[in-house]
Design an enzyme around this catalytic site. Structure first.
Site, mmCIF file in Angstrom:
data_model
loop_
_atom_site.group_PDB
_atom_site.id
_atom_site.type_symbol
_atom_site.label_atom_id
_atom_site.label_comp_id
_atom_site.label_asym_id
_atom_site.label_seq_id
_atom_site.Cartn_x
_atom_site.Cartn_y
_atom_site.Cartn_z
ATOM 1 C CE1 TYR A 157 -2.395 2.335 -6.984
ATOM 2 C CE2 TYR A 157 -3.218 3.525 -5.062
ATOM 3 C CZ TYR A 157 -3.315 3.197 -6.404
ATOM 4 O OH TYR A 157 -4.312 3.738 -7.162
ATOM 5 C CG ASP A 158 -0.939 5.074 -0.227
ATOM 6 O OD1 ASP A 158 -1.859 4.831 -1.028
ATOM 7 O OD2 ASP A 158 -1.007 4.807 0.990
ATOM 8 C CE1 TYR A 198 -16.214 3.698 6.711
ATOM 9 C CE2 TYR A 198 -15.424 1.609 7.569
ATOM 10 C CZ TYR A 198 -15.570 2.492 6.522
ATOM 11 O OH TYR A 198 -15.085 2.172 5.297
ATOM 12 C CB CYS A 208 21.798 -27.997 -11.547
ATOM 13 S SG CYS A 208 22.279 -26.541 -12.497
ATOM 14 C CD GLU A 261 -14.359 6.683 12.059
ATOM 15 O OE1 GLU A 261 -15.154 7.328 12.743
ATOM 16 O OE2 GLU A 261 -14.664 6.091 11.015
ATOM 17 C CG ASP A 265 -1.967 -1.040 1.193
ATOM 18 O OD1 ASP A 265 -1.936 -1.870 0.262
ATOM 19 O OD2 ASP A 265 -2.818 -1.046 2.100
ATOM 20 C CB SER A 313 -11.080 7.529 -2.399
ATOM 21 O OG SER A 313 -9.821 7.168 -1.952
ATOM 22 C CB CYS A 356 23.532 -23.444 -10.700
ATOM 23 S SG CYS A 356 21.886 -23.776 -10.039
ATOM 24 C CE LYS A 364 -7.239 4.165 4.774
ATOM 25 N NZ LYS A 364 -8.161 3.245 4.179
ATOM 26 C CB CYS A 373 18.715 -25.997 -13.261
ATOM 27 S SG CYS A 373 18.772 -25.586 -11.520
ATOM 28 C CB CYS A 379 21.148 -21.492 -13.074
ATOM 29 S SG CYS A 379 21.167 -23.178 -13.679
ATOM 30 C CG ASP A 393 -5.691 -3.326 5.162
ATOM 31 O OD1 ASP A 393 -6.140 -2.869 4.095
ATOM 32 O OD2 ASP A 393 -4.660 -4.008 5.225
ATOM 33 C CE LYS A 423 -3.586 4.233 3.783
ATOM 34 N NZ LYS A 423 -2.914 3.593 2.687
ATOM 35 N NE ARG A 445 -13.902 2.866 -3.352
ATOM 36 C CZ ARG A 445 -12.680 3.267 -2.965
ATOM 37 N NH1 ARG A 445 -12.548 3.958 -1.839
ATOM 38 N NH2 ARG A 445 -11.617 2.971 -3.666
HETATM 39 S S1 IVH Z 1 -14.808 7.157 5.794
HETATM 40 C C1 IVH Z 1 -16.116 9.843 2.426
HETATM 41 N N1 IVH Z 1 -13.835 5.723 7.756
HETATM 42 O O1 IVH Z 1 -10.802 3.700 3.415
HETATM 43 C C2 IVH Z 1 -15.259 9.097 3.378
HETATM 44 N N2 IVH Z 1 -13.327 5.073 5.539
HETATM 45 O O2 IVH Z 1 -9.067 5.021 1.605
HETATM 46 C C3 IVH Z 1 -15.502 7.674 3.285
HETATM 47 N N3 IVH Z 1 -11.977 3.045 5.371
HETATM 48 O O3 IVH Z 1 -13.158 3.867 0.832
HETATM 49 C C4 IVH Z 1 -14.704 6.837 4.086
HETATM 50 N N4 IVH Z 1 -11.804 2.681 7.516
HETATM 51 O O4 IVH Z 1 -13.207 1.853 2.412
HETATM 52 C C5 IVH Z 1 -13.914 5.887 6.435
HETATM 53 N N5 IVH Z 1 -13.076 4.516 9.592
HETATM 54 C C6 IVH Z 1 -13.159 4.674 8.267
HETATM 55 C C7 IVH Z 1 -12.542 3.794 7.368
HETATM 56 C C8 IVH Z 1 -12.642 4.034 6.002
HETATM 57 C C9 IVH Z 1 -11.488 2.233 6.302
HETATM 58 C C10 IVH Z 1 -11.779 2.848 3.925
HETATM 59 C C11 IVH Z 1 -12.988 3.061 3.074
HETATM 60 C C12 IVH Z 1 -12.586 4.103 2.082
HETATM 61 C C13 IVH Z 1 -11.123 3.965 2.084
HETATM 62 C C14 IVH Z 1 -10.420 5.188 1.604
#
Ligand code: IVH
Length: 738
Positions: A37-38, A229, A418, A114, A34, A83, A415, A116, A444, A439, A118, A317, A137
């Protein structure tokens, strides 16, 4: 950076980010962490901001990763699912706060903090308190209807509980995350390993894969969990803030996050993020960050949203878990192509819920660059992959006399499996080309086992059950030399295969053996492209295999391919630009006459290529270039290649290519942009290909049509500028009918 460089980098990043988003969201099989990717997405966003002329509505930076797959009904969300923007550091979190202070012209607003989770996002709809639907989604607007799979989650209430004051809305969309507990993940992985299959990297991937299974019994067997949530559309409104929502969800009897902090000011939010970091490992779900949200919905509305994420929330994160331990030794593994890869053998250490004793070191150059030596104290990191990586060493704590690692010396110049000759070769590596030792012995045992495992992998022939252990055993016992030999291994032999030791035998078993036999028989019917990929032909990846499979009817036809021969012949004529330039002193050998002759030949070959290639998909340009043509023809003509073909012939395996016959779109090239009203992008592409047309990623004068939907981007503008006809879905359907 010049504009041309920026444009090129943006195009490259856009393709990478798109591919990794597809792997993560649609296929639940990410290839990178992740964090990685970010970082790619961040680099792309920064470049697009600095070079707005190269921005595009099609960019992954402006839309949410799409998880939709075939086999599910699509349903529109009443309220869009967005997202979240990410950050990994405190300064950016404070910048987020500063933006809100400006936007809301206040600084005393409340936040919630709160976990996040995974997992994967889902939206539930309750009507009059009854669960009527669950949708993924998707692209944020429309998702896949997974109601049937959700009903297999025992902890998800079908009815909201009416308690005391809290009224139940007529219609409410409740959003949350589907996940799998660590214990369930380990149970499933242990079962997979016992059956010789590849383990999953983490609970998120398997939860995401499970939600998209069409086999409901299997879904029920893999216990999924859910936590809620967030709110989508709600009619009538019953709560006015995120903290109230949390309490309301709980009182309706829904599973909610363990802990939510309501705080004032960014300092208090920062403290809560730290507290959550200390607690998160005790939660049932993986928690990779904290989500900070404006508490009051009224404030949220005032802050608004960008194209893909709200301005009122941000995800912080946490850094991936790391641990320190001693590097005991470096061993060398040999892969299916013969590449020698160093592996760190570690003093066992506990990291992210399991004990680690091995980690990847990538290659010799990386070991040098990070100055890692045997005996060193090292830091290892687990970033969502099965195998953790060694991040760094601590030279100041190095035992005296520790020497630089020398791969060739470590394997005694041969190697390690082999004893064959090794050679230094260029290989594809992260961020360009690297060097590796390989090799050179095709026979092999390590290469044989690697190729067999690859042959049976999901993306190749999907002969489940033949993972690394089974493959190594079959090769060790000399039951399999080339992958097709698997067909000659009798059911009884497979069933009694001992995967353990003589003292502690562990047999493969009748049930597993029967599955393998059924799967290998089913594989006979797979198309040519799958077989080409499965045979480990050098340079032939999935895309190339597909392109080859579309242009040839049989394997024998590929081995003797006129098309590939012409591609090669043309490459031998030399660079086109060089031919077109007048004769120079630098190249006196090529007279104008000679060049004219070559040019004419070149044009003849071009015509021949397009005749041979008539009605075919353009695909990824350059996919069938001279390098691929040479290695495919060379390999199939080599001794091992001929051996493979002969074995398949003897087994009666003759996979068929999916040669596209001429259709209404033969000779036409399409470019797709925007969201179509009913067709998914892949569906439209499929229909174009099936009708003999080509699909290209960019608009040029040669484009026949641009098929545009809603929110079409720069491609539409380009089409208009070039005078390329732009059609909508309805017009497309009319054309398709002829
Ligand atoms: S709120 C408009 N709260 O993270 C805001 N998202 O990276 C909507 N996720 O698509 C998301 N924990 O699938 C919210 N406590 C949390 C979350 C959460 C995980 C996910 C969610 C979202 C993604 C974005």
């Amino acid at each position: 950076m010049t504009p041309a460089e920026a444009q090129q980098r943006i195009a490259g990043l856009r393709a990478d980010v798109w591919r990794h988003a597809e792997l993560y969201y649609r296929h639940a099989k990410p290839e990178i962490s992740d964090q990685a990717y970010d970082a790619l997405e961040r680099e792309l966003a920064d470049l697009e901001a600095a070079w707005p002329q190269f921005a595009s509505a099609d960019s992954q930076t402006r839309r949410v990763g799409d998880d939709r797959v075939q086999g599910f009904k699509e349903v529109a969300h009443r309220q869009r699912m967005m997202s979240l923007d990410n950050t990994y550091n405190e300064a950016e979190l404070r910048a987020f706060h500063a933006r809100l202070v400006k936007l809301l012209e206040a600084d005393d607003f409340a936040y919630t903090v709160e976990p996040k989770i995974d997992g994967l996002a889902v939206s539930l709809t309750y009507e009059d308190g009854r669960l009527v639907r669950g949708v993924t989604r998707g692209d944020g607007m429309k998702g896949d209807d997974i109601t049937a799979n959700l009903r297999a989650i025992p902890s998800l209430p079908r009815d909201l509980v009416r308690r005391g004051k809290g009224a139940i809305p007529k219609i409410v969309e409740i959003r949350g995350e589907i996940y799998m507990t660590q214990a369930e993940f380990e149970r499933l992985n242990a079962a997979r390993v016992a059956e010789g299959e590849e383990p999953y990297a983490n609970p998120r991937n398997i939860a995401a894969g499970t939600v998209k299974l069409l086999d409901l019994e299997e879904v029920a067997r893999r216990r999924l969990e859910i936590v809620l949530y967030s709110l989508g559309h709600c009619e009538p409104e019953v709560v006015a803030s995120q903290s109230e929502l949390h309490d309301q969800l709980r009182s309706w009897g829904l599973p909610v996050v363990e802990r939510i902090w309501r705080v004032r000011g960014i300092d208090a939010a920062w403290a809560a993020i730290g507290e959550l970091d200390r607690l998160r490992r005790s939660f049932a779900y993986g928690t990779d960050g904290a989500v900070i949200k404006l508490d009051r919905f009224e404030d949220q509305r005032a802050a608004g949203a960008t194209e893909k994420a709200p301005r009122w929330a941000i995800a912080f994160k946490y850094k991936a878990d790391t641990a320190r331990t001693r590097l005991r030794a470096i061993t060398i593994q040999v892969g299916k192509t013969g590449v020698l890869s160093p592996v760190a053998e570690l003093e066992p250490v506990f990291l992210s819920l399991s004990t680690i004793s091995r980690a990847t070191l990538h290659n010799e150059e990386e070991i040098r660059r990070k100055d890692i030596r045997i005996g060193d104290l090292v830091e290892i990191e687990r970033a969502g992959e099965v195998i953790p990586a060694v991040l760094r060493s601590f030279p100041e704590e190095r035992p005296p006399g520790a020497k630089e690692f020398d791969l060739v010396a470590a394997v005694g110049g041969q190697c390690p499996v082999c004893g064959g000759r090794i050679a230094k070769l260029e290989v594809a590596a992260e961020g360009g080309k690297g060097v590796a030792w390989k090799c050179q012995n095709y026979d092999c045992q390590a290469q044989r086992a690697g190729r067999l495992m690859f042959f049976c992998s999901r993306r190749a022939l999907a002969i489940d059950g033949v993972g690394d252990i089974v493959a190594a055993k079959l090769v060790e016992l000399d039951l399999v030399r080339d992958p097709p030999d698997l067909y000659d291994v009798a059911l009884e032999t497979l069933a009694t295969l001992n995967l353990g030791t003589e003292q502690e035998p562990r047999v493969f078993g009748e049930k597993n053996a029967t599955k393998v036999v059924a799967a290998r028989e089913a594989a006979r019917a797979l198309p040519l492209e799958k077989w080409l990929y499965a045979l480990s032909i050098p340079d032939v990846g999935e895309t190339t295999a597909r392109e080859l499979g579309r242009r040839h009817r049989t394997l024998a036809e590929v081995a003797d391919s006129k098309l590939l021969q012409v591609v090669l012949e043309k490459a031998r004529l030399g660079d086109r630009r060089e031919l077109e330039a007048p004769a120079s002193r630098k190249n006196p050998a090529k007279t104008d006459e000679e060049k004219a002759r070559r040019k004419e030949l070149c044009a003849r070959l071009d015509a021949e290529i397009s005749a041979l290639d008539a009605g075919m998909l353009a695909g990824v340009p350059g996919e069938l270039g001279p390098a691929v043509a040479a290695s495919t023809l060379d390999f199939l003509a080599s001794e091992p290649g001929r051996r493979l073909l002969a074995k398949l012939r003897k087994l009666g395996i003759d996979p068929a290519g999916t040669v596209v016959e001429a259709g209404v779109f033969t000779g036409k090239t399409f470019v797709l942009t925007g969201t179509l009203p009913t067709l998914k992008r892949e569906e439209a592409e499929q229909q174009i290909l099936a009708a003999g047309g080509k699909v290209s990623g960019s608009v040029s004068k040669k484009t026949s049509y641009v098929l545009a939907g809603e929110e079409a981007g720069s491609k539409l503008e380009k089409a208009q500028a070039l005078g390329v006809p732009v059609i909508d879905e309805a017009e497309f359907q009319r054309l398709l009918q002829g």
